[in-house]
Motif scaffolding. Sequence first.
Motif, PDB file in Angstrom:
ATOM      1  N   THR A  45      51.111  28.520  -5.463  1.00 48.54           N
ATOM      2  CA  THR A  45      50.867  27.453  -6.425  1.00 48.54           C
ATOM      3  C   THR A  45      50.855  26.105  -5.716  1.00 48.54           C
ATOM      4  O   THR A  45      51.112  26.000  -4.520  1.00 48.54           O
ATOM      5  CB  THR A  45      51.946  27.453  -7.512  1.00 48.54           C
ATOM      6  N   GLY A  46      50.553  25.058  -6.475  1.00 51.64           N
ATOM      7  CA  GLY A  46      50.595  23.693  -5.973  1.00 51.64           C
ATOM      8  C   GLY A  46      51.456  22.825  -6.859  1.00 51.64           C
ATOM      9  O   GLY A  46      51.938  23.271  -7.912  1.00 51.64           O
ATOM     10  N   SER A  47      51.675  21.595  -6.449  1.00 48.77           N
ATOM     11  CA  SER A  47      52.514  20.661  -7.205  1.00 48.77           C
ATOM     12  C   SER A  47      51.823  19.310  -7.305  1.00 48.77           C
ATOM     13  O   SER A  47      51.009  18.956  -6.451  1.00 48.77           O
ATOM     14  CB  SER A  47      53.888  20.485  -6.543  1.00 48.77           C
ATOM     15  N   VAL A  48      52.160  18.576  -8.372  1.00 51.59           N
ATOM     16  CA  VAL A  48      51.664  17.210  -8.549  1.00 51.59           C
ATOM     17  C   VAL A  48      52.855  16.318  -8.822  1.00 51.59           C
ATOM     18  O   VAL A  48      53.724  16.658  -9.648  1.00 51.59           O
ATOM     19  CB  VAL A  48      50.656  17.110  -9.715  1.00 51.59           C
ATOM     20  N   THR A  49      52.939  15.202  -8.128  1.00 55.91           N
ATOM     21  CA  THR A  49      54.028  14.259  -8.332  1.00 55.91           C
ATOM     22  C   THR A  49      53.477  12.845  -8.286  1.00 55.91           C
ATOM     23  O   THR A  49      52.348  12.621  -7.832  1.00 55.91           O
ATOM     24  CB  THR A  49      55.127  14.435  -7.274  1.00 55.91           C
TER      25      THR A  49
ATOM     26  N   THR B 298      50.578  21.625 -19.374  1.00 53.59           N
ATOM     27  CA  THR B 298      51.993  21.565 -18.998  1.00 53.59           C
ATOM     28  C   THR B 298      52.475  20.145 -19.244  1.00 53.59           C
ATOM     29  O   THR B 298      51.872  19.186 -18.748  1.00 53.59           O
ATOM     30  CB  THR B 298      52.197  21.945 -17.520  1.00 53.59           C
ATOM     31  N   THR B 299      53.542  19.999 -20.022  1.00 51.63           N
ATOM     32  CA  THR B 299      54.018  18.681 -20.444  1.00 51.63           C
ATOM     33  C   THR B 299      55.429  18.422 -19.934  1.00 51.63           C
ATOM     34  O   THR B 299      56.271  19.328 -19.914  1.00 51.63           O
ATOM     35  CB  THR B 299      54.016  18.570 -21.979  1.00 51.63           C
ATOM     36  N   LEU B 300      55.684  17.179 -19.516  1.00 48.63           N
ATOM     37  CA  LEU B 300      57.037  16.773 -19.150  1.00 48.63           C
ATOM     38  C   LEU B 300      57.183  15.277 -19.409  1.00 48.63           C
ATOM     39  O   LEU B 300      56.238  14.591 -19.814  1.00 48.63           O
ATOM     40  CB  LEU B 300      57.361  17.126 -17.690  1.00 48.63           C
ATOM     41  N   THR B 301      58.380  14.761 -19.157  1.00 50.56           N
ATOM     42  CA  THR B 301      58.691  13.347 -19.374  1.00 50.56           C
ATOM     43  C   THR B 301      59.110  12.718 -18.055  1.00 50.56           C
ATOM     44  O   THR B 301      59.929  13.291 -17.318  1.00 50.56           O
ATOM     45  CB  THR B 301      59.816  13.183 -20.398  1.00 50.56           C
ATOM     46  N   ALA B 302      58.539  11.555 -17.734  1.00 53.70           N
ATOM     47  CA  ALA B 302      58.929  10.846 -16.521  1.00 53.70           C
ATOM     48  C   ALA B 302      60.396  10.435 -16.612  1.00 53.70           C
ATOM     49  O   ALA B 302      60.898  10.100 -17.696  1.00 53.70           O
ATOM     50  CB  ALA B 302      58.042   9.619 -16.321  1.00 53.70           C
TER      51      ALA B 302
ATOM     52  N   PHE C 236      55.311  17.984 -11.360  1.00 49.98           N
ATOM     53  CA  PHE C 236      54.915  19.293 -11.890  1.00 49.98           C
ATOM     54  C   PHE C 236      54.990  20.311 -10.747  1.00 49.98           C
ATOM     55  O   PHE C 236      54.124  20.318  -9.873  1.00 49.98           O
ATOM     56  CB  PHE C 236      53.486  19.269 -12.436  1.00 49.98           C
ATOM     57  N   PRO C 237      56.007  21.167 -10.706  1.00 50.72           N
ATOM     58  CA  PRO C 237      56.034  22.198  -9.671  1.00 50.72           C
ATOM     59  C   PRO C 237      55.315  23.465 -10.144  1.00 50.72           C
ATOM     60  O   PRO C 237      55.139  23.688 -11.345  1.00 50.72           O
ATOM     61  CB  PRO C 237      57.525  22.462  -9.502  1.00 50.72           C
ATOM     62  N   PHE C 238      54.871  24.267  -9.204  1.00 53.85           N
ATOM     63  CA  PHE C 238      54.356  25.614  -9.487  1.00 53.85           C
ATOM     64  C   PHE C 238      53.167  25.619 -10.447  1.00 53.85           C
ATOM     65  O   PHE C 238      53.122  26.391 -11.386  1.00 53.85           O
ATOM     66  CB  PHE C 238      55.475  26.513 -10.038  1.00 53.85           C
ATOM     67  N   LEU C 239      52.199  24.736 -10.230  1.00 53.40           N
ATOM     68  CA  LEU C 239      50.957  24.781 -10.999  1.00 53.40           C
ATOM     69  C   LEU C 239      49.981  25.733 -10.322  1.00 53.40           C
ATOM     70  O   LEU C 239      49.824  25.702  -9.093  1.00 53.40           O
ATOM     71  CB  LEU C 239      50.327  23.394 -11.101  1.00 53.40           C
ATOM     72  N   ARG C 240      49.313  26.570 -11.112  1.00 58.71           N
ATOM     73  CA  ARG C 240      48.289  27.457 -10.536  1.00 58.71           C
ATOM     74  C   ARG C 240      47.162  26.621  -9.959  1.00 58.71           C
ATOM     75  O   ARG C 240      46.764  25.614 -10.544  1.00 58.71           O
ATOM     76  CB  ARG C 240      47.753  28.395 -11.615  1.00 58.71           C
ATOM     77  N   ILE C 241      46.641  27.015  -8.813  1.00 58.41           N
ATOM     78  CA  ILE C 241      45.595  26.229  -8.168  1.00 58.41           C
ATOM     79  C   ILE C 241      44.354  26.180  -9.056  1.00 58.41           C
ATOM     80  O   ILE C 241      44.087  27.091  -9.829  1.00 58.41           O
ATOM     81  CB  ILE C 241      45.246  26.791  -6.778  1.00 58.41           C
ATOM     82  N   GLY C 242      43.605  25.084  -8.952  1.00 63.52           N
ATOM     83  CA  GLY C 242      42.417  24.889  -9.772  1.00 63.52           C
ATOM     84  C   GLY C 242      42.132  23.415  -9.951  1.00 63.52           C
ATOM     85  O   GLY C 242      42.654  22.552  -9.222  1.00 63.52           O
TER      86      GLY C 242
END
Length: 277
Positions: free
Chosen positions: A8-12, A39-43, A51-57
């Motif tokens: 997977t990949g991550s976005v920060t 996938t939703t989160l709060t800063a 966002f950890p462990f996002l499927r590549i794409g």
Amino acid sequence: MASAQTITGSVTGTVTDPSGAIVAGGSVVATNSDTGVRTTLTANNEGIYTFPFLRIGNYTISFEAKGFKKSVIGPFKLEANQVARIDAKLELGDISQTVEVTDVGPLLQTETQATRDTLSSTKLTSIPLNGRNFASLTLLIPGAVSTSPGAMNTAARFQGSGSRPQVNGNREQTNNFLLDGVDINQSVDNQIGYQPSVDALEEVKVVTGNAGAEFGNVGGASVVMSIKSGTNEFHGNAFEFLRNEKLDANGFFANRNRTQRQALRQNIFGGTFGGPI
């Protein structure tokens, strides 16, 4: 155990206002453009999100906070084991207003010191391959050479012999080949145990130096392959790759001795199919 070797990949990134001050508690949504998965989160209080462990794409990231316009960035390509940094600077306004940034520049590699390159699915299928062996493409990576490149031209899926690249002066036995995070190295001479069809691969990432702890075990390259997964639309292909002596040139000495070209018959058939299954 090899649980750290993820596919997977991550976005920060950090969320700020026009003055550069942090925006805490904003809503951040990562949307996979291919599948529609959100996938939703709060800063956090420092305006940082991860966002950890996002499927590549392909992904878009949207940001919402009270007193600011909604901001949407993307789409951009997320690769395996990549930590993509997407910072957002929100504009003052009503949340019903949206600012879209569709032309995303190259993602800088700021979260790791690893040296690596990625072979995309387009590159994998568009470059002519003698034998349709993905290992041949590793020679396109800086620092990779082979003392017997012809041994990479086998069309066998299960390979008990053959050549691998020598990377940065290391022996060919010092590479590590992973398929969707699973070790596919043969125990004898550390050869490649399984070669998927290049049409089935989403990407091949080759880590050549300063690899993270998840890629231990070797001093050469870590070759990380990812199989294509389904999207919201059905898609696929069918192919036949043909080679025979009619398409080959004769050797210089064979021509001089009036020796006919050696017979060659090679047909590689296959296909792929995927969708929202």
